[in-house]
Design a protein around this motif. Structure first.
Motif, PDB file in Angstrom:
ATOM      1  N   CYS A  70       0.860  -1.178   0.000  1.00 23.31           N
ATOM      2  CA  CYS A  70       0.000   0.000   0.000  1.00 23.31           C
ATOM      3  C   CYS A  70       0.899   1.233   0.000  1.00 23.31           C
ATOM      4  O   CYS A  70       1.850   1.316   0.782  1.00 23.31           O
ATOM      5  N   ALA A  71       0.622   2.199  -0.847  1.00 22.24           N
ATOM      6  CA  ALA A  71       1.463   3.393  -0.938  1.00 22.24           C
ATOM      7  C   ALA A  71       1.240   4.318   0.257  1.00 22.24           C
ATOM      8  O   ALA A  71       2.115   5.118   0.595  1.00 22.24           O
ATOM      9  N   LYS A  72       0.097   4.205   0.909  1.00 26.70           N
ATOM     10  CA  LYS A  72      -0.237   5.103   2.018  1.00 26.70           C
ATOM     11  C   LYS A  72       0.398   4.650   3.331  1.00 26.70           C
ATOM     12  O   LYS A  72       1.049   5.434   4.012  1.00 26.70           O
ATOM     13  N   CYS A  73       0.224   3.364   3.696  1.00 26.67           N
ATOM     14  CA  CYS A  73       0.692   2.899   5.005  1.00 26.67           C
ATOM     15  C   CYS A  73       1.802   1.855   4.921  1.00 26.67           C
ATOM     16  O   CYS A  73       2.248   1.360   5.943  1.00 26.67           O
ATOM     17  N   ARG A  74       2.234   1.485   3.704  1.00 30.52           N
ATOM     18  CA  ARG A  74       3.324   0.536   3.457  1.00 30.52           C
ATOM     19  C   ARG A  74       3.036  -0.886   3.968  1.00 30.52           C
ATOM     20  O   ARG A  74       3.952  -1.636   4.268  1.00 30.52           O
TER      21      ARG A  74
ATOM     22  N   PRO B 169     -11.203  -8.136  -0.352  1.00 31.19           N
ATOM     23  CA  PRO B 169     -10.600  -7.842  -1.661  1.00 31.19           C
ATOM     24  C   PRO B 169     -10.561  -6.342  -1.959  1.00 31.19           C
ATOM     25  O   PRO B 169     -11.508  -5.619  -1.658  1.00 31.19           O
ATOM     26  N   CYS B 170      -9.451  -5.905  -2.502  1.00 29.76           N
ATOM     27  CA  CYS B 170      -9.239  -4.521  -2.963  1.00 29.76           C
ATOM     28  C   CYS B 170      -9.190  -3.487  -1.850  1.00 29.76           C
ATOM     29  O   CYS B 170      -9.266  -2.295  -2.128  1.00 29.76           O
ATOM     30  N   HIS B 171      -9.095  -3.886  -0.598  1.00 30.82           N
ATOM     31  CA  HIS B 171      -8.977  -2.949   0.521  1.00 30.82           C
ATOM     32  C   HIS B 171      -7.747  -3.289   1.353  1.00 30.82           C
ATOM     33  O   HIS B 171      -7.511  -4.457   1.659  1.00 30.82           O
ATOM     34  N   CYS B 172      -6.987  -2.269   1.712  1.00 34.06           N
ATOM     35  CA  CYS B 172      -5.777  -2.446   2.508  1.00 34.06           C
ATOM     36  C   CYS B 172      -6.156  -2.847   3.942  1.00 34.06           C
ATOM     37  O   CYS B 172      -7.019  -2.204   4.541  1.00 34.06           O
ATOM     38  N   PRO B 173      -5.515  -3.869   4.501  1.00 36.08           N
ATOM     39  CA  PRO B 173      -5.827  -4.249   5.886  1.00 36.08           C
ATOM     40  C   PRO B 173      -5.299  -3.248   6.913  1.00 36.08           C
ATOM     41  O   PRO B 173      -5.805  -3.181   8.030  1.00 36.08           O
ATOM     42  N   GLY B 174      -4.308  -2.424   6.533  1.00 43.43           N
ATOM     43  CA  GLY B 174      -3.734  -1.462   7.472  1.00 43.43           C
ATOM     44  C   GLY B 174      -4.537  -0.181   7.604  1.00 43.43           C
ATOM     45  O   GLY B 174      -4.919   0.229   8.698  1.00 43.43           O
ATOM     46  N   CYS B 175      -4.838   0.460   6.468  1.00 40.36           N
ATOM     47  CA  CYS B 175      -5.521   1.760   6.507  1.00 40.36           C
ATOM     48  C   CYS B 175      -6.925   1.710   5.907  1.00 40.36           C
ATOM     49  O   CYS B 175      -7.615   2.722   5.875  1.00 40.36           O
ATOM     50  N   ASP B 176      -7.363   0.553   5.430  1.00 42.67           N
ATOM     51  CA  ASP B 176      -8.701   0.323   4.878  1.00 42.67           C
ATOM     52  C   ASP B 176      -9.006   1.207   3.662  1.00 42.67           C
ATOM     53  O   ASP B 176     -10.155   1.492   3.383  1.00 42.67           O
ATOM     54  N   SER B 177      -7.984   1.615   2.931  1.00 41.49           N
ATOM     55  CA  SER B 177      -8.223   2.383   1.708  1.00 41.49           C
ATOM     56  C   SER B 177      -8.382   1.426   0.533  1.00 41.49           C
ATOM     57  O   SER B 177      -7.790   0.343   0.502  1.00 41.49           O
ATOM     58  N   MET B 178      -9.171   1.827  -0.453  1.00 49.31           N
ATOM     59  CA  MET B 178      -9.394   0.999  -1.638  1.00 49.31           C
ATOM     60  C   MET B 178      -8.248   1.226  -2.612  1.00 49.31           C
ATOM     61  O   MET B 178      -7.959   2.356  -2.982  1.00 49.31           O
ATOM     62  N   PHE B 179      -7.564   0.143  -3.026  1.00 52.28           N
ATOM     63  CA  PHE B 179      -6.412   0.286  -3.907  1.00 52.28           C
ATOM     64  C   PHE B 179      -6.642  -0.311  -5.292  1.00 52.28           C
ATOM     65  O   PHE B 179      -5.827  -0.123  -6.180  1.00 52.28           O
TER      66      PHE B 179
ATOM     67  N   PHE C 163      -7.582  -7.805 -10.727  1.00 52.74           N
ATOM     68  CA  PHE C 163      -7.740  -6.561  -9.971  1.00 52.74           C
ATOM     69  C   PHE C 163      -7.099  -5.462 -10.791  1.00 52.74           C
ATOM     70  O   PHE C 163      -5.925  -5.558 -11.164  1.00 52.74           O
ATOM     71  N   LYS C 164      -7.844  -4.417 -11.094  1.00 52.87           N
ATOM     72  CA  LYS C 164      -7.313  -3.269 -11.837  1.00 52.87           C
ATOM     73  C   LYS C 164      -6.866  -2.238 -10.799  1.00 52.87           C
ATOM     74  O   LYS C 164      -7.676  -1.728 -10.023  1.00 52.87           O
ATOM     75  N   MET C 165      -5.580  -1.930 -10.774  1.00 51.98           N
ATOM     76  CA  MET C 165      -5.009  -1.052  -9.755  1.00 51.98           C
ATOM     77  C   MET C 165      -5.367   0.415 -10.011  1.00 51.98           C
ATOM     78  O   MET C 165      -5.390   0.853 -11.158  1.00 51.98           O
ATOM     79  N   ILE C 166      -5.646   1.132  -8.942  1.00 50.48           N
ATOM     80  CA  ILE C 166      -5.904   2.568  -9.008  1.00 50.48           C
ATOM     81  C   ILE C 166      -4.540   3.257  -8.953  1.00 50.48           C
ATOM     82  O   ILE C 166      -3.709   2.926  -8.095  1.00 50.48           O
ATOM     83  N   GLY C 167      -4.307   4.187  -9.844  1.00 49.39           N
ATOM     84  CA  GLY C 167      -3.002   4.848  -9.961  1.00 49.39           C
ATOM     85  C   GLY C 167      -2.553   5.530  -8.689  1.00 49.39           C
ATOM     86  O   GLY C 167      -3.296   6.280  -8.075  1.00 49.39           O
ATOM     87  N   GLY C 168      -1.325   5.239  -8.269  1.00 45.53           N
ATOM     88  CA  GLY C 168      -0.726   5.877  -7.097  1.00 45.53           C
ATOM     89  C   GLY C 168      -1.097   5.249  -5.763  1.00 45.53           C
ATOM     90  O   GLY C 168      -0.598   5.674  -4.727  1.00 45.53           O
ATOM     91  N   LYS C 169      -1.938   4.234  -5.750  1.00 48.75           N
ATOM     92  CA  LYS C 169      -2.373   3.616  -4.487  1.00 48.75           C
ATOM     93  C   LYS C 169      -1.494   2.460  -4.055  1.00 48.75           C
ATOM     94  O   LYS C 169      -1.509   2.084  -2.892  1.00 48.75           O
ATOM     95  N   VAL C 170      -0.747   1.868  -4.999  1.00 46.15           N
ATOM     96  CA  VAL C 170       0.134   0.758  -4.659  1.00 46.15           C
ATOM     97  C   VAL C 170       1.546   1.017  -5.167  1.00 46.15           C
ATOM     98  O   VAL C 170       1.749   1.815  -6.059  1.00 46.15           O
TER      99      VAL C 170
END
Length: 83
Positions: free
Chosen positions: A17-21, A51-61, A73-80
């Motif tokens: 995850c790009a937000k919480c690593r 699926p598609c949610h980070c277990p650390g910060c619960d953001s959709m990636f 899974f199609k990745m959202i730009g900048g989230k991973v």
């Protein structure tokens, strides 16, 4: 459109995850380009609880979709990020 190769690539990358690593997947990626999509059959280890949610910060990636008729899974730009 052609289906993805049946034989999985040998190189494995870690996806975070790009937000919480927090580590999300170990994925068998082919090629040298950016991570745009993850075919579900190529995920070797899944660290997510939903699926598609980070277990650390619960953001959709990512978004659950079909790519060339194969579940992915199609990745959202900048989230991973991958290493």
């Amino acid at each position: 459109m052609a289906k993805p190769n049946k034989k999985a690539p040998t190189s494995t990358v870690n996806i975070y995850c790009a937000k919480c690593r927090t580590q999300l997947y170990k994925y068998k990626k082919g090629g040298k380009g950016a991570l745009v999509k993850c075919f579900k059959e190529r995920i070797s280890e899944d660290y997510t609880t939903t699926p598609c949610h980070c277990p650390g910060c619960d953001s959709m990636f990512a978004r659950d979709t079909l790519v060339r008729g194969t579940p992915a899974f199609k990745m959202i730009g900048g989230k991973v990020m991958m290493k």
